[in-house]
Write a protein that holds these residues in place. Sequence first.
Motif, mmCIF file in Angstrom:
data_model
loop_
_atom_site.group_PDB
_atom_site.id
_atom_site.type_symbol
_atom_site.label_atom_id
_atom_site.label_comp_id
_atom_site.label_asym_id
_atom_site.label_seq_id
_atom_site.Cartn_x
_atom_site.Cartn_y
_atom_site.Cartn_z
ATOM 1 N N TRP A 19 0.853 -1.196 0.000
ATOM 2 C CA TRP A 19 0.000 0.000 0.000
ATOM 3 C C TRP A 19 0.882 1.237 0.000
ATOM 4 O O TRP A 19 1.933 1.258 0.641
ATOM 5 C CB TRP A 19 -0.853 0.015 1.263
ATOM 6 C CG TRP A 19 -1.778 1.204 1.397
ATOM 7 C CD1 TRP A 19 -1.460 2.451 1.873
ATOM 8 C CD2 TRP A 19 -3.154 1.244 1.064
ATOM 9 N NE1 TRP A 19 -2.568 3.256 1.858
ATOM 10 C CE2 TRP A 19 -3.632 2.533 1.367
ATOM 11 C CE3 TRP A 19 -4.051 0.301 0.555
ATOM 12 C CZ2 TRP A 19 -4.950 2.920 1.164
ATOM 13 C CZ3 TRP A 19 -5.360 0.678 0.359
ATOM 14 C CH2 TRP A 19 -5.803 1.964 0.651
ATOM 15 N N ASP A 21 0.108 5.672 -0.125
ATOM 16 C CA ASP A 21 -0.661 6.880 -0.390
ATOM 17 C C ASP A 21 0.139 8.068 0.142
ATOM 18 O O ASP A 21 1.282 7.904 0.565
ATOM 19 C CB ASP A 21 -2.093 6.795 0.172
ATOM 20 C CG ASP A 21 -2.183 6.767 1.691
ATOM 21 O OD1 ASP A 21 -1.307 7.322 2.385
ATOM 22 O OD2 ASP A 21 -3.165 6.192 2.215
ATOM 23 N N GLU A 22 -0.446 9.240 0.104
ATOM 24 C CA GLU A 22 0.299 10.443 0.479
ATOM 25 C C GLU A 22 0.614 10.520 1.970
ATOM 26 O O GLU A 22 1.532 11.218 2.388
ATOM 27 C CB GLU A 22 -0.454 11.705 0.041
ATOM 28 C CG GLU A 22 -1.800 11.908 0.722
ATOM 29 C CD GLU A 22 -2.929 11.016 0.200
ATOM 30 O OE1 GLU A 22 -3.938 10.902 0.910
ATOM 31 O OE2 GLU A 22 -2.804 10.417 -0.890
ATOM 32 N N ASN A 135 -9.235 -1.347 -4.087
ATOM 33 C CA ASN A 135 -8.213 -0.414 -3.609
ATOM 34 C C ASN A 135 -6.988 -0.367 -4.519
ATOM 35 O O ASN A 135 -5.898 -0.014 -4.070
ATOM 36 C CB ASN A 135 -7.787 -0.801 -2.190
ATOM 37 C CG ASN A 135 -8.916 -0.664 -1.213
ATOM 38 O OD1 ASN A 135 -9.383 0.433 -0.948
ATOM 39 N ND2 ASN A 135 -9.394 -1.784 -0.688
ATOM 40 N N HIS A 138 -4.095 2.338 -4.662
ATOM 41 C CA HIS A 138 -3.101 2.458 -3.587
ATOM 42 C C HIS A 138 -2.182 1.241 -3.485
ATOM 43 O O HIS A 138 -1.303 1.225 -2.636
ATOM 44 C CB HIS A 138 -3.795 2.655 -2.246
ATOM 45 C CG HIS A 138 -4.581 3.922 -2.180
ATOM 46 N ND1 HIS A 138 -4.008 5.168 -2.254
ATOM 47 C CD2 HIS A 138 -5.911 4.124 -2.082
ATOM 48 C CE1 HIS A 138 -4.942 6.089 -2.186
ATOM 49 N NE2 HIS A 138 -6.105 5.490 -2.095
#
Length: 141
Positions: A19, A21-22, A135, A138
């Motif tokens: 995973w 993300d930001e 998902n 991500h």
Amino acid sequence: MASVFSKIIDGELPGRFVWSDETCVAFLTIAPVAPGHTLVVPRAEVDKWTDLPAEEFAHLMSVAQIIGRAVVAAFDAPRAGELIAGFEVPHTHVHVFPAWDMGGFDLSRANSDVADAEMDSAAAAIRAALREAGNGEHVAE
């Protein structure tokens, strides 16, 4: 000095990412209590989870829940376990793992001698479960 997790996040050390993300990343631990044992780690290097801003902690828990569903699906486990300890590395991290009993909650039982092929297979299974759950944006490659 950067934590070992910051070095993994920055690509200075290898990691099996599932995973990204930001705000955070998730990657397999090198010492799992069960196949698929994943760490959810904020990008910001904050030692104690109690020092994270509330919004960042909420996001971390949301991602941990998504990873928890994925490890349950990937390993056909009855539950996902979650722990926050923080003694191993001074960088907040949430342990998420498939759980069949309370034994998985004992980090002293972690196995640091798992074959690379088994670790790669576990990461691939989690990535597939994350994609299946919608998902994909991500999921780390």
